[in-house]
Design an enzyme around this catalytic site. Structure first.
Site, short mmCIF file in Angstrom:
data_model
loop_
_atom_site.label_atom_id
_atom_site.label_comp_id
_atom_site.label_asym_id
_atom_site.label_seq_id
_atom_site.Cartn_x
_atom_site.Cartn_y
_atom_site.Cartn_z
N LEU A 131 0.84 -1.19 0.00
CA LEU A 131 0.00 0.00 0.00
C LEU A 131 0.88 1.25 0.00
O LEU A 131 1.70 1.45 0.89
CB LEU A 131 -0.91 0.00 1.23
CG LEU A 131 -2.03 1.06 1.25
CD1 LEU A 131 -3.22 0.53 2.05
CD2 LEU A 131 -1.57 2.37 1.86
N HIS A 178 7.94 1.75 10.82
CA HIS A 178 8.47 3.01 10.31
C HIS A 178 7.51 4.13 10.71
O HIS A 178 6.29 3.92 10.75
CB HIS A 178 8.58 2.91 8.78
CG HIS A 178 9.33 4.03 8.14
ND1 HIS A 178 8.74 5.25 7.90
CD2 HIS A 178 10.61 4.10 7.67
CE1 HIS A 178 9.63 6.04 7.32
NE2 HIS A 178 10.77 5.38 7.17
#
Length: 330
Positions: A124, A228
């Site tokens: 994504l 992240h």
């Protein structure tokens, strides 16, 4: 609108791949690899298999006003078929000393194929210029409506890998502290090789014995299971859908792998499948999908209890009275 990707989307997807910043295995900035993905997706959409298999469904977010592709997402029918699917599982090694009268519990990383056979949602990415208006939500949840409309093609367990922490130089503290010791290549080199050639080299070179977390440098320990910074919102969306972190991490960057029972994913479990009965503009805000395989389309719209949808959604999806749709509340 979300639609199936086509070979003509290569350049647009390549331009987005160059913006990912590394560590994004499912979207490598490599035209040959992306072309192979598009070809594989085209074959998967055309496949007549009605059971989980090594299929890749690649979809894109298209801006209907400009015709530009502004996002992409992927679904894998079943991982671990072409080559084994590797994760590190965080476990505990307990030892007891009668003489000292003490028990020690040490956390270890164990190379695992536990998730072989699961389906996967991944890949994504939303163009930075389109990160507003809930388009990331549309991208993410459209995958679940696709699964709901093609349930037989997906496994009973589903996973999502989140990118781990990458430093400003594009390196991975986890890779440098663990796997990099055995591969003789940088994180960027290994990540690119994996994206293009697959991960058999991991099986060839990765030591099979457990790795004691306490023996790793602090820089590596600190990022185990940490997404992240740009992936924190994605992690919250996964948790809202019913995914959980069950101590599986990516062997490259240490990012968390989230898992769920497919039928318990909220947007799959709660999806409603109805026929369009007409047009109405005062329904519930929803994600609406229609079409099968390569004809799949999904957009935001409004649906009411009688199966009426708003005129814009009907136009975008090209549906009318009697056509089948699936929808989930926004």
């Amino acid at each position: 609108m979300i639609r199936a990707a086509k070979p003509g989307d290569l350049q647009s997807i390549y331009e987005m791949a160059k913006l990912t910043g590394g560590g994004f295995t499912n979207l490598p900035p490599d035209k040959r690899a992306l072309r192979a993905k598009l070809e594989r997706a085209e074959a998967s959409f055309a496949s007549e298999k009605e059971y989980p298999s090594d299929e890749l469904y690649l979809m894109v977010l298209e801006d209907l006003d400009s015709g530009e592709v502004r996002g992409t997402c992927q679904i894998f029918g079943q991982v671990g078929q072409r080559w084994p699917f590797y994760s590190y599982r965080i476990g505990t090694d307990s030892k007891h000393s009668e003489q000292l009268g003490r028990t020690f519990h040490a956390q270890v990383l164990m190379l695992s194929n536990d998730l072989n056979g699961a389906s996967e949602v991944g890949g994504l990415f939303l163009h930075p210029a389109a990160r507003a208006g809930g388009l990331g939500l549309l991208l993410a949840r459209s995958r679940y409506l696709f699964i709901a409309r093609h349930r037989a093609r997906f496994a009973d367990r589903i996973l999502a890998e989140l990118r781990g922490v990458i430093d400003e130089a594009g390196g991975s503290p986890f890779w440098d502290g663990v796997a990099g010791k055995f591969f003789g290549m940088s994180f960027q080199e290994a990540d690119q090789f994996n994206a293009v050639h697959g991960n058999q080299f991991i099986a060839d070179l990765m030591p099979k014995h457990p790795v004691y977390i306490a023996m790793l440098p602090e820089t590596a320990r600190a990022v185990i299971g940490v997404p992240h910074p740009t992936g924190r919102a994605a992690m919250r969306m996964l948790e809202n859908e019913g995914f959980a972190f069950e101590n599986y991490i990516d062997i490259f960057d240490g990012g968390p792998t989230m898992t769920a029972r497919t039928d318990q994913v909220a947007s799959i479990r709660d999806a409603k499948h109805v026929e369009v009965t007409g047009i109405a503009e005062d329904g519930e805000d929803a994600l609406i999908a229609t079409g099968r395989l390569a004809d799949f389309r999904c957009c935001f719209g409004k649906v009411d209890a009688e199966g009426r949808i708003d005129a814009d959604a009907a136009r975008i999806l090209n549906v009318g009275k009697g056509d089948a749709i699936s929808w989930i509340g926004r």
